[in-house]
Design an enzyme around this catalytic site. Structure first.
Site, PDB file in Angstrom:
ATOM      1  N   THR A   1     -23.496 -28.619  16.372  1.00  0.00           N
ATOM      2  CA  THR A   1     -24.630 -28.038  15.642  1.00  0.00           C
ATOM      3  C   THR A   1     -24.852 -26.548  15.913  1.00  0.00           C
ATOM      4  OG1 THR A   1     -26.226 -28.675  17.356  1.00  0.00           O
ATOM      5  CG2 THR A   1     -25.779 -30.287  15.596  1.00  0.00           C
TER       6      THR A   1
ATOM      7  N   ASP B   1     -24.111 -32.800  19.218  1.00  0.00           N
ATOM      8  CA  ASP B   1     -23.880 -31.844  20.299  1.00  0.00           C
ATOM      9  C   ASP B   1     -24.628 -30.541  20.020  1.00  0.00           C
ATOM     10  OD1 ASP B   1     -22.115 -30.910  22.676  1.00  0.00           O
ATOM     11  OD2 ASP B   1     -21.755 -29.393  21.140  1.00  0.00           O
TER      12      ASP B   1
ATOM     13  N   TYR C   1     -27.053 -22.184  21.386  1.00  0.00           N
ATOM     14  CA  TYR C   1     -26.863 -22.307  19.940  1.00  0.00           C
ATOM     15  C   TYR C   1     -28.098 -21.850  19.171  1.00  0.00           C
ATOM     16  CZ  TYR C   1     -22.828 -25.301  21.127  1.00  0.00           C
ATOM     17  OH  TYR C   1     -21.656 -25.797  21.631  1.00  0.00           O
TER      18      TYR C   1
END
Length: 263
Positions: free
Chosen positions: A26, A65, A70
């Protein structure tokens, strides 16, 4: 007649956690700066993400994940994931992405704060899996920081179910297998250096997740053959591999990935 696709599950080493052999990465849900993909992209809106998650559910994918590095991925998943119990959530600790730069901190204080922040962002009272997001100094992190010890204590406290290393070296991966439950390694036809880690994990019944199966997307761009099928099959046929994590924001690509795993 509609095609019915359902990805099989594998047990993640000795953790007792069953994961779909294809996991959803992600990064692209929360960050589009400083990434290594071959083309730029816009972050998807909430409706797009909900469609992606619904497609993953339909296909039997339960492994998702994410990471603090991120961008806003954790927050968005915490807001949009429904039915928490069906998902195996993997997040990370050690790397932060701030003002366009990665920063690393593997201290006990940061590790504990990072885990509790992830719990809050992901709107959950436990994390299935936490990986140390290595900066390449795998051995030093394991031997000379409190990161692994802190994660072990958080596991004992019930905050996390399993932990391990998303590493960058063979030496680090082998060492991590002695002190944790899972390793995440780079493995594809052009990068096979960490096969030794996978083989040792198989002997020890430790979980193995594969990252960069498509070399951050470059294998797809640079090949005239069918790299999706060949690269996924390459990883999944390796004894000891629990799952391959592939990032996408395209539901059609996600479906194609599942189909390639099943061929």
């Amino acid at each position: 007649m509609n095609e019915v696709l359902m990805i099989p599950k594998r047990t993640l080493g000795s953790t007792g956690i069953d994961v779909s052999c294809l996991g959803l990465g992600t990064v692209k849900l929360g960050r589009n700066q400083g990434v290594k993909y071959p083309s730029s992209f816009e972050l998807p809106d909430d409706r797009h993400i909900l469609n992606l998650l619904a497609t993953a559910t339909e296909l039997g994918i339960n492994l998702i994940d994410t990471a603090p590095a991120y961008g806003i991925s954790e927050q968005r998943l915490g807001e949009l994931l429904w039915d928490r119990q069906r998902w195996v959530i993997c997040t990370k600790t050690g790397e932060e992405f701030v003002d366009g730069q990665s920063r690393f901190d593997f201290s006990a204080t940061h590790t504990r704060a990072s885990i509790h922040r992830s719990l809050k962002r992901l709107n959950t009272d436990y994390l299935d899996l936490v990986l140390v997001h290595s900066d390449g100094r795998d051995r030093e992190i394991i031997e000379h920081s409190d990161c692994f010890e802190t994660l072990a204590r958080l596991k004992e406290a019930g905050n996390i179910r399993a932990f391990g290393l998303s590493g960058k070296t063979v030496e680090g991966g082998l060492l991590a297998l002695q002190h944790s439950d899972v390793v995440m390694v780079t493995f594809n036809p052009d990068q096979q250096e960490e096969r030794q880690v996978i083989q040792q994990a198989c002997k020890l019944n430790k979980g193995v997740l594969i990252k960069k199966a498509f070399a951050s997307g470059h294998a797809v761009v640079d090949s005239s053959a069918d790299p999706v099928r060949s690269n996924l099959q390459f990883s999944l046929q390796e004894p000891g591999v629990s799952a391959v994590v592939v990032g996408t924001i395209n539901p059609h690509h996600l479906r194609d990935n599942v189909r390639a795993c099943l061929d």
